[in-house]
Scaffold this motif. Structure first.
Motif, PDB file in Angstrom:
ATOM      1  N   ARG A  66       0.699  -1.078  -0.061  1.00 16.14           N
ATOM      2  CA  ARG A  66      -0.021   0.026  -0.033  1.00 16.14           C
ATOM      3  C   ARG A  66       0.829   1.346   0.048  1.00 16.14           C
ATOM      4  O   ARG A  66       0.489   2.373  -0.553  1.00 16.14           O
ATOM      5  CB  ARG A  66      -0.798  -0.054   1.279  1.00 16.14           C
ATOM      6  N   LYS A  67       1.975   1.198   0.707  1.00 13.69           N
ATOM      7  CA  LYS A  67       2.815   2.383   0.890  1.00 13.69           C
ATOM      8  C   LYS A  67       4.311   2.231   0.545  1.00 13.69           C
ATOM      9  O   LYS A  67       5.072   1.512   1.299  1.00 13.69           O
ATOM     10  CB  LYS A  67       2.491   2.843   2.512  1.00 13.69           C
ATOM     11  N   PRO A  68       4.670   2.736  -0.721  1.00 15.13           N
ATOM     12  CA  PRO A  68       6.101   2.648  -0.952  1.00 15.13           C
ATOM     13  C   PRO A  68       7.061   3.237  -0.042  1.00 15.13           C
ATOM     14  O   PRO A  68       7.991   2.669   0.230  1.00 15.13           O
ATOM     15  CB  PRO A  68       6.309   3.574  -2.354  1.00 15.13           C
ATOM     16  N   SER A  69       6.607   4.185   0.594  1.00 14.35           N
ATOM     17  CA  SER A  69       7.604   4.758   1.712  1.00 14.35           C
ATOM     18  C   SER A  69       7.702   4.194   3.006  1.00 14.35           C
ATOM     19  O   SER A  69       8.660   4.089   3.779  1.00 14.35           O
ATOM     20  CB  SER A  69       7.004   6.245   2.136  1.00 14.35           C
ATOM     21  N   GLY A  70       6.669   3.275   3.286  1.00 16.95           N
ATOM     22  CA  GLY A  70       6.718   2.265   4.124  1.00 16.95           C
ATOM     23  C   GLY A  70       7.722   1.028   4.093  1.00 16.95           C
ATOM     24  O   GLY A  70       7.436  -0.045   4.924  1.00 16.95           O
ATOM     25  N   VAL A  71       8.137   0.818   2.958  1.00 17.84           N
ATOM     26  CA  VAL A  71       8.634  -0.375   2.653  1.00 17.84           C
ATOM     27  C   VAL A  71      10.091  -0.720   3.349  1.00 17.84           C
ATOM     28  O   VAL A  71      10.855   0.178   3.466  1.00 17.84           O
ATOM     29  CB  VAL A  71       9.112  -0.707   1.231  1.00 17.84           C
ATOM     30  N   THR A  72      10.217  -1.857   4.188  1.00 15.70           N
ATOM     31  CA  THR A  72      11.423  -1.993   4.705  1.00 15.70           C
ATOM     32  C   THR A  72      12.210  -3.182   4.477  1.00 15.70           C
ATOM     33  O   THR A  72      13.564  -3.446   4.663  1.00 15.70           O
ATOM     34  CB  THR A  72      11.145  -2.191   6.332  1.00 15.70           C
ATOM     35  N   ARG A  73      11.584  -4.336   3.420  1.00 14.71           N
ATOM     36  CA  ARG A  73      12.274  -5.228   2.878  1.00 14.71           C
ATOM     37  C   ARG A  73      11.942  -5.295   1.638  1.00 14.71           C
ATOM     38  O   ARG A  73      10.745  -5.443   0.982  1.00 14.71           O
ATOM     39  CB  ARG A  73      11.783  -6.643   3.586  1.00 14.71           C
ATOM     40  N   ARG A  74      13.003  -5.097   0.590  1.00 14.31           N
ATOM     41  CA  ARG A  74      12.858  -5.417  -1.010  1.00 14.31           C
ATOM     42  C   ARG A  74      13.203  -6.636  -1.228  1.00 14.31           C
ATOM     43  O   ARG A  74      14.278  -6.714  -1.830  1.00 14.31           O
ATOM     44  CB  ARG A  74      13.547  -3.974  -1.337  1.00 14.31           C
ATOM     45  N   TYR A  75      12.172  -7.326  -1.306  1.00 11.39           N
ATOM     46  CA  TYR A  75      12.455  -8.846  -1.635  1.00 11.39           C
ATOM     47  C   TYR A  75      13.181  -9.104  -2.750  1.00 11.39           C
ATOM     48  O   TYR A  75      14.212  -9.723  -2.844  1.00 11.39           O
ATOM     49  CB  TYR A  75      11.393  -9.647  -1.669  1.00 11.39           C
ATOM     50  N   VAL A  76      12.505  -8.428  -3.984  1.00 15.93           N
ATOM     51  CA  VAL A  76      13.167  -8.899  -5.294  1.00 15.93           C
ATOM     52  C   VAL A  76      14.415  -8.147  -5.409  1.00 15.93           C
ATOM     53  O   VAL A  76      15.237  -8.701  -5.895  1.00 15.93           O
ATOM     54  CB  VAL A  76      11.923  -8.298  -6.266  1.00 15.93           C
ATOM     55  N   GLU A  77      14.555  -6.930  -5.066  1.00 15.09           N
ATOM     56  CA  GLU A  77      15.964  -6.277  -5.185  1.00 15.09           C
ATOM     57  C   GLU A  77      16.897  -6.866  -4.386  1.00 15.09           C
ATOM     58  O   GLU A  77      18.072  -7.073  -5.062  1.00 15.09           O
ATOM     59  CB  GLU A  77      15.814  -4.775  -4.654  1.00 15.09           C
ATOM     60  N   ASP A  78      16.777  -7.359  -3.111  1.00 19.23           N
ATOM     61  CA  ASP A  78      17.740  -7.948  -2.529  1.00 19.23           C
ATOM     62  C   ASP A  78      18.035  -9.340  -3.280  1.00 19.23           C
ATOM     63  O   ASP A  78      19.344  -9.898  -3.121  1.00 19.23           O
ATOM     64  CB  ASP A  78      17.134  -8.547  -1.041  1.00 19.23           C
ATOM     65  N   ALA A  79      17.056 -10.208  -3.753  1.00 15.04           N
ATOM     66  CA  ALA A  79      17.447 -11.213  -4.435  1.00 15.04           C
ATOM     67  C   ALA A  79      18.261 -11.097  -5.838  1.00 15.04           C
ATOM     68  O   ALA A  79      19.186 -11.797  -5.800  1.00 15.04           O
ATOM     69  CB  ALA A  79      16.168 -12.036  -4.902  1.00 15.04           C
ATOM     70  N   VAL A  80      17.890 -10.115  -6.619  1.00 19.27           N
ATOM     71  CA  VAL A  80      18.505  -9.861  -7.584  1.00 19.27           C
ATOM     72  C   VAL A  80      19.989  -9.236  -7.410  1.00 19.27           C
ATOM     73  O   VAL A  80      21.268  -9.750  -7.969  1.00 19.27           O
ATOM     74  CB  VAL A  80      18.025  -8.984  -8.614  1.00 19.27           C
TER      75      VAL A  80
END
Length: 205
Positions: free
Chosen positions: A165-179
């Motif tokens: 819901r809230k991009p500014s509230g993201v704390t874990r970026r699963y796809v970015e971390d994986a790549v």
């Protein structure tokens, strides 16, 4: 308060409708993934073999209409722009049955891709066979694939990050971390999460 809880439960049930797969469970982390050849919004056929220098792929089963897909739209574009130059292209696939979800017709896909300025393939899975094989259930549903020794290995399956819901509230970026881990030769820190979104609209369901 009780009435509000009932309304929320109905909304969640409707959003997740179709999450039960009308087929096998699909790919797990470590499996070999199949290539595909599907029509892009520009009318051309696209497969992963069209990217010989790719180190891997971010494959996202997505659509035009789901509120979750709309919420993640800008983040999907950002993923493509970040990783395409690093030879890790993003490919989006729409498997929704347009007879159920008219906003997901091929013509509407063309419009959305043009309006949003998609710089990545947006493919139509008209038979839904690719989505069934991969085990996609929701939109969006991500499969990160690593190319190794001529194979496409599933390295991550799930959601894009931890706050739809809230991009500014993201704390874990699963796809970015994986790549990022794959590009650096490190183990993927989180290999699977729950895909959140609307259920894919299956034919005959």
């Amino acid at each position: 308060m009780k009435g509000i809880k009932v309304v929320i439960a109905v909304m969640v049930s409707g959003m997740m409708l179709g999450a039960a797969l009308p087929h096998n469970a699909g790919y797990k982390v470590g499996d070999d993934a199949m290539d595909f050849e599907l029509k892009n919004v520009n009318g051309k056929m696209v497969s992963m073999s069209d990217f010989p220098s790719a180190k891997g792929f971010i494959v996202i089963f997505d659509c035009n209409t789901c509120p979750y897909s709309k919420a993640y739209n800008s983040r999907i574009i950002a993923l493509s722009r970040k990783y395409m130059p690093l030879n890790f292209p993003l490919i989006a696939i729409n498997a929704n049955d347009p007879s159920i979800s008219t906003g997901d017709s091929f013509e509407e896909m063309v419009k959305v891709a043009a309006e949003k300025g998609y710089d990545f393939p947006y493919l139509v899975d008209a038979t839904q066979e690719v989505a069934k094989t991969y085990g996609a259930t929701n939109t969006p549903h991500v499969f990160v694939l690593q190319k190794a020794a001529g194979h496409l290995k599933v390295a991550y399956v799930g959601t894009i990050d931890d706050n739809a819901r809230k991009p500014s509230g993201v704390t874990r970026r699963y796809v970015e971390d994986a790549v990022d881990a794959l590009l650096a030769g490190r183990p993927v820190p989180v290999t699977q999460t729950k895909a959140l979104g609307c259920g894919i609209k299956w034919k005959g369901v």
